[in-house]
Design an enzyme around this catalytic site. Structure first.
Site, PDB file in Angstrom:
ATOM      1  N   HIS A 148       3.180  -3.318   6.680  1.00 21.62           N
ATOM      2  CA  HIS A 148       2.001  -2.456   6.586  1.00 21.62           C
ATOM      3  C   HIS A 148       1.875  -1.543   7.799  1.00 21.62           C
ATOM      4  CE1 HIS A 148      -0.055  -4.425   3.144  1.00 21.62           C
ATOM      5  NE2 HIS A 148       0.738  -5.420   3.507  1.00 21.62           N
ATOM      6  N   HIS A 159       0.879  -1.175   0.000  1.00 20.03           N
ATOM      7  CA  HIS A 159       0.000   0.000   0.000  1.00 20.03           C
ATOM      8  C   HIS A 159       0.919   1.228   0.000  1.00 20.03           C
ATOM      9  CE1 HIS A 159      -3.064  -2.841   1.939  1.00 20.03           C
ATOM     10  NE2 HIS A 159      -3.406  -2.639   0.674  1.00 20.03           N
ATOM     11  N   GLU A 213       1.583   3.677   3.057  1.00 20.25           N
ATOM     12  CA  GLU A 213       1.943   3.141   4.385  1.00 20.25           C
ATOM     13  C   GLU A 213       3.460   3.227   4.495  1.00 20.25           C
ATOM     14  OE1 GLU A 213      -0.164  -0.583   4.924  1.00 20.25           O
ATOM     15  OE2 GLU A 213      -2.070   0.345   4.358  1.00 20.25           O
ATOM     16  N   GLU A 262       1.645  -5.444  10.735  1.00 19.52           N
ATOM     17  CA  GLU A 262       0.888  -4.191  10.810  1.00 19.52           C
ATOM     18  C   GLU A 262       1.400  -3.423  12.016  1.00 19.52           C
ATOM     19  OE1 GLU A 262      -1.481  -2.644   9.174  1.00 19.52           O
ATOM     20  OE2 GLU A 262      -2.331  -4.157   7.841  1.00 19.52           O
TER      21      GLU A 262
END
EC number: 3.5.1.114
Lengths: 314, 314
Positions: free
Chosen positions: B116, B19, B22, B178
């Site tokens: 992420h 992404h 990010e 994450e």
């Protein structure tokens, strides 16, 4: 101190979504429009126009479509000829200037309150252009007195009004409200409620002022923009090589002194503040400013003395 | 407990920018590439491939250009024919599958660690697909033991590997990391350093494993995805009518019980959790999930028992 008599504020607008991914302002405007539907014009003690300033960017949840609209309200851009290739935001800025201005004319709306969010930890910050707009400064003073949950700061950009580039410069008075920290594309209930309170208190002040209340003068603490500082970057790729230092991150409006850490490089080295003059950093690590090559702004604290004001009788 | 002998992990990749906005992952990959330039392949104790997964989205600092690439790695999308009108991310996913896969084959790379960020307050969360990938679960256990600055949680999505849609599903083992809260389009030094530590420890574990170290089995606490909950929305416009409640905001992985507040509407009403079963919310107020109509996920805590492992001798 002498009492200054000023014209009343009959026409007022609250604008949100000037940057389409700053969601507190979008939802404050949406909620005000819901209230109007429910209660009609008596939703507020004065008539208030509500404007979703950049509807296309709001729909796509982006800051802008073609270019930053909140840099389009200087006289040069507002009077540039529109062609097929004109950026969307230039067209929309000219539309808004017709709706709320024309800027600099007697027809311009009395006050615009334009709603913004920032990823920086700026609490509630009120931004405007002059050190002598007593109406705007009185509203700032009122918000500083009434809001206690978060710090309320006043920022002054010393730019001639014809060069002033942001939406509220179209109105006779006016300011933008920045509330943070909030990621763009997110609405947080705590940030939303601070913004809503600021809007409600602004309307409250205008109603009291229009009704004849005397507002005592006094001192207002403010910050004046001095300059911007960029991130350390790779000279070839222009990619960042460092982030804001953890000791500076989230400390907007602290006093930065020589030797204080500014950046921490991705390989672990600290970059320090080297200037002699202590200054106050703000908009620290604002996501939208990466492309503008701004890591933070630096400002100087000042005290503005404002006169007592009352609405002038017809 | 019996000792399980497993193949070594010769081929490993660290991916960032799947992404494009990010940024911690983008800068961890950039820093690893700088280290490789400086020190060559001995920058790490094992060879590590680094991949900027969605370079066009990184350049534009957007999540994606045409569609979310981290939903493109299921077998159906990876084997769909490419035409002139194929979305950029479908093409790029197929390129990455050639580079790191092919998914499900013996040629696939041994492990992908995909980086992420989230706007949710999820600390360090490790996400993967099965409850029986011992290598991945041992790495999770190792990170849970070694990282003490933030909570380290393990999330299991119980999806057959052919339907698994994210980049790390291309490799034989693997997980996504994450780290949050961090606004998209921003890099925070604190979040960057947690991610970098997790990557360094992952490489460290693989090196020790490949060198013959025995890793004791035991229990790993994990969360299993149960379902998603959307925001209250206007039935006509689909616009949000409420934000995450301040008492839920930033409380990812807390235990949500019947009667706990979920949302606060823009006009001030509280919406409560009405279900009998207490569950754990996570990805609370993730900006990228507004368009997916997800306010948060709900998960169930479980304990996985993993065997002791050692690399098998040739």
């Amino acid at each position: 101190m002498a009492l200054l008599f000023l014209p009343g504020l009959a026409r007022v607008a609250v604008c949100g979504g000037t940057h389409g991914n700053e969601l507190s302002g979008v939802y404050v405007v949406q909620e005000m429009e819901r209230q109007r539907k429910e209660k009609g014009e008596c939703a507020w003690p004065i008539p208030v126009k509500t404007v979703l300033a950049n509807p296309r960017a709001v729909k796509e949840c982006r800051r802008y479509i073609d270019q930053d609209m909140n840099r389009c309200f200087n006289i040069a851009t507002l009077s540039s000829p529109i062609t097929d290739s004109s950026p969307y935001e230039v067209r929309r800025a000219q539309e808004l200037n017709k709706l709320l201005g024309p800027k600099g004319s007697t027809d311009a709306i009395d006050l615009i309150c334009d709603l913004h969010n920032t990823t920086a930890n700026m609490g509630l910050t009120l931004i405007h252009y002059t050190t002598s707009d007593w109406v705007t400064l009185h509203i700032c003073k009122y918000l500083q007195t009434k809001i206690t949950k978060v710090p309320v700061r006043v920022l002054v950009l010393d730019i001639p009004i014809s060069d002033a580039y942001s939406l509220e410069s179209v109105s006779k008075h006016g300011f933008s409200i920045e509330v943070g920290p909030q990621p763009h594309g997110v609405v947080r209930a705590d940030i939303y409620s601070i913004m809503k309170e600021a809007v409600d208190l602004t309307i409250d002040w205008i109603h009291k002022f229009n009704s004849g209340m005397v507002f005592e003068g006094g001192d207002v603490e403010a910050f004046e923009f001095i300059k911007s500082v960029d991130y350390p970057r790779d000279p070839e790729t222009r990619s960042l090589t460092a982030a804001i230092h953890p000791q500076l991150q989230d400390r907007d409006f602290c006093l930065l002194k020589r030797g204080d850490p500014l950046f921490l490089s991705f390989s672990g080295e600290t970059v320090k503040y080297e200037e002699e003059e202590p200054l106050h950093p703000y908009f620290i690590n604002e996501s939208a400013y990466y492309e503008k090559e701004i890591a933070f702004h630096l400002g100087k604290k000042m005290t503005l003395t404002i006169p007592s004001v009352q609405v002038q009788k017809d």
